[in-house]
Design a protein around this motif. Structure first.
Motif, PDB file in Angstrom:
ATOM      1  N   MET A  10       0.839  -1.180  -0.011  1.00 13.14           N
ATOM      2  CA  MET A  10       0.105   0.055  -0.054  1.00 13.14           C
ATOM      3  C   MET A  10       0.888   1.239   0.052  1.00 13.14           C
ATOM      4  N   SER A  11       0.506   2.131  -0.425  1.00 13.74           N
ATOM      5  CA  SER A  11       1.329   3.427  -0.546  1.00 13.74           C
ATOM      6  C   SER A  11       0.402   4.651  -0.393  1.00 13.74           C
ATOM      7  N   GLN A  12       1.227   5.447   0.158  1.00 15.08           N
ATOM      8  CA  GLN A  12       0.360   6.609   0.710  1.00 15.08           C
ATOM      9  C   GLN A  12       1.343   8.154   0.198  1.00 15.08           C
ATOM     10  N   VAL A  13       0.611   9.229   0.183  1.00 19.78           N
ATOM     11  CA  VAL A  13       1.261  10.323  -0.253  1.00 19.78           C
ATOM     12  C   VAL A  13       1.641  11.131   1.175  1.00 19.78           C
ATOM     13  N   ILE A  14       2.696  11.598   1.338  1.00 22.93           N
ATOM     14  CA  ILE A  14       3.013  12.262   2.540  1.00 22.93           C
ATOM     15  C   ILE A  14       3.968  13.474   2.296  1.00 22.93           C
ATOM     16  N   ARG A  15       3.950  14.453   3.060  1.00 21.70           N
ATOM     17  CA  ARG A  15       4.728  15.695   3.201  1.00 21.70           C
ATOM     18  C   ARG A  15       5.902  15.420   4.044  1.00 21.70           C
ATOM     19  N   ILE A  16       7.059  15.566   3.666  1.00 26.65           N
ATOM     20  CA  ILE A  16       8.135  15.634   4.616  1.00 26.65           C
ATOM     21  C   ILE A  16       9.145  16.780   4.163  1.00 26.65           C
ATOM     22  N   GLN A  17       9.958  17.338   5.217  1.00 28.37           N
ATOM     23  CA  GLN A  17      10.796  18.146   4.889  1.00 28.37           C
ATOM     24  C   GLN A  17      12.057  17.660   3.855  1.00 28.37           C
ATOM     25  N   GLU A  18      12.409  18.497   3.165  1.00 29.07           N
ATOM     26  CA  GLU A  18      13.589  18.095   2.535  1.00 29.07           C
ATOM     27  C   GLU A  18      14.810  17.445   3.119  1.00 29.07           C
ATOM     28  N   ASP A  19      15.132  18.330   4.063  1.00 28.58           N
ATOM     29  CA  ASP A  19      16.443  17.360   4.681  1.00 28.58           C
ATOM     30  C   ASP A  19      16.027  15.994   5.252  1.00 28.58           C
ATOM     31  N   ALA A  20      14.862  15.793   5.754  1.00 25.31           N
ATOM     32  CA  ALA A  20      14.470  14.322   5.976  1.00 25.31           C
ATOM     33  C   ALA A  20      14.619  13.404   5.189  1.00 25.31           C
ATOM     34  N   ARG A  21      14.077  14.091   3.718  1.00 29.34           N
ATOM     35  CA  ARG A  21      14.148  13.093   2.575  1.00 29.34           C
ATOM     36  C   ARG A  21      15.617  12.721   2.265  1.00 29.34           C
ATOM     37  N   ASP A  22      16.503  13.745   2.299  1.00 30.69           N
ATOM     38  CA  ASP A  22      17.806  13.497   1.952  1.00 30.69           C
ATOM     39  C   ASP A  22      18.350  12.636   3.005  1.00 30.69           C
ATOM     40  N   ILE A  23      18.166  12.752   4.279  1.00 28.08           N
ATOM     41  CA  ILE A  23      18.711  11.782   5.297  1.00 28.08           C
ATOM     42  C   ILE A  23      18.089  10.282   5.035  1.00 28.08           C
ATOM     43  N   ALA A  24      16.770  10.288   4.472  1.00 28.47           N
ATOM     44  CA  ALA A  24      16.194   8.915   4.451  1.00 28.47           C
ATOM     45  C   ALA A  24      17.002   8.148   2.994  1.00 28.47           C
ATOM     46  N   LEU A  25      17.321   8.915   2.287  1.00 27.96           N
ATOM     47  CA  LEU A  25      17.998   8.755   0.654  1.00 27.96           C
ATOM     48  C   LEU A  25      19.277   8.135   1.080  1.00 27.96           C
ATOM     49  N   LYS A  26      20.086   8.643   2.126  1.00 24.31           N
ATOM     50  CA  LYS A  26      21.612   8.173   2.336  1.00 24.31           C
ATOM     51  C   LYS A  26      21.317   6.685   2.899  1.00 24.31           C
ATOM     52  N   TYR A  27      20.335   6.340   3.329  1.00 26.72           N
ATOM     53  CA  TYR A  27      20.298   4.966   4.006  1.00 26.72           C
ATOM     54  C   TYR A  27      19.838   3.878   3.108  1.00 26.72           C
ATOM     55  N   GLY A  28      18.988   4.320   1.954  1.00 30.43           N
ATOM     56  CA  GLY A  28      18.515   3.328   1.010  1.00 30.43           C
ATOM     57  C   GLY A  28      18.291   4.221  -0.254  1.00 30.43           C
ATOM     58  N   PRO A  29      17.809   3.159  -1.346  1.00 28.59           N
ATOM     59  CA  PRO A  29      17.652   3.616  -2.674  1.00 28.59           C
ATOM     60  C   PRO A  29      16.348   4.464  -2.899  1.00 28.59           C
TER      61      PRO A  29
ATOM     62  N   GLY B 111      14.992   3.611   2.838  1.00 27.87           N
ATOM     63  CA  GLY B 111      15.776   4.468   4.074  1.00 27.87           C
ATOM     64  C   GLY B 111      15.198   4.359   5.373  1.00 27.87           C
ATOM     65  N   ILE B 112      13.994   4.512   5.562  1.00 28.31           N
ATOM     66  CA  ILE B 112      13.356   4.446   6.710  1.00 28.31           C
ATOM     67  C   ILE B 112      13.358   2.972   7.189  1.00 28.31           C
ATOM     68  N   ARG B 113      13.153   2.167   6.547  1.00 33.63           N
ATOM     69  CA  ARG B 113      13.418   0.772   6.985  1.00 33.63           C
ATOM     70  C   ARG B 113      14.565   0.287   7.716  1.00 33.63           C
TER      71      ARG B 113
END
Length: 59
Positions: free
Chosen positions: A1-20, A25-27
């Motif tokens: 299941m997918s959901q659309v959420i809003r996150i801050q850009e720095d949080a997105r960048d951090i998550a992408l450092k951990y996964g593709p 990245g969150i997992r």
């Protein structure tokens, strides 16, 4: 299941450092936090085995 959420850009960048992608990245961050707490459960063991088997396939 997918959901659309809003996150801050720095949080997105951090998550992408951990996964593709952000979800992976969150997992990975969640597993890392659990490992640092010292609690190991069956899902952690399965994850480690899966990752090791995938790494063998790359050789």
């Amino acid at each position: 299941m997918s959901q659309v959420i809003r996150i801050q850009e720095d949080a997105r960048d951090i998550a992408l450092k951990y996964g593709p992608n952000i979800s992976e990245g969150i997992r990975v961050m969640e597993r890392t936090i659990r490992r640092q707490k010292g609690s190991i459960d069956i899902e952690d063991i399965r994850t480690v085995i899966r990752e090791e088997l995938e790494s063998f396939g790359r050789y």
